[in-house]
Design a protein around this motif. Structure first.
Motif: not given
Length: 136
Positions: A27, A96, A99-100
């Protein structure tokens, strides 16, 4: 006595996703690349929109046809670069989100983890090299 074939043991212990610490590292990398990419995009768009100009272009002689052609070509090339940059930004933003969701780094074709080395070079990658080669 625990007798399990070593090949089966490695399959059983193979990681299916990156740890939270590893995801945090990715991240940070993505956020830094995203900041640079957005800045470069803004610079390109400023040049295309002529916002950095002090307004004297329309007073230059119009008989410079070759220069005008070169300027048009440069703007077209810059427009293509800006479109590529925008696509890169969208790819980083999608990374992103992955990633979350804790799905970052998982190949969308094979379901295996994409090697860290590849993700460090191409942080928005969604395919492993193996999967990319299969598509050829």
């Amino acid at each position: 006595m625990n007798i399990i074939n070593p090949k089966i043991r490695s399959i059983m212990t193979e990681k299916t996703r990156y740890s939270d610490e590893e995801l945090a590292e990715f991240k940070e990398l993505i956020l830094s690349k995203l900041a640079v990419a957005r800045e470069e995009y803004e610079t390109m768009m400023g040049t295309l929109m002529n916002t950095d100009n002090n307004g004297v272009d329309d007073t230059s002689p119009t008989y410079k046809a070759l220069e005008e052609g070169a300027n048009t070509q440069t703007k077209e090339e810059l427009s293509m670069l800006a479109a590529r940059q925008q696509k890169f930004i969208k790819g980083l933003e999608a990374a992103l989100i992955r990633i979350e969701n804790k799905t970052y780094g998982i190949c969308r074709e094979t379901g295996k983890l994409i090697p860290k080395e590849r993700l460090r070079l191409v942080p928005h990658a969604t395919l492993s090299i193996e999967a990319k080669n299969m598509k050829k």
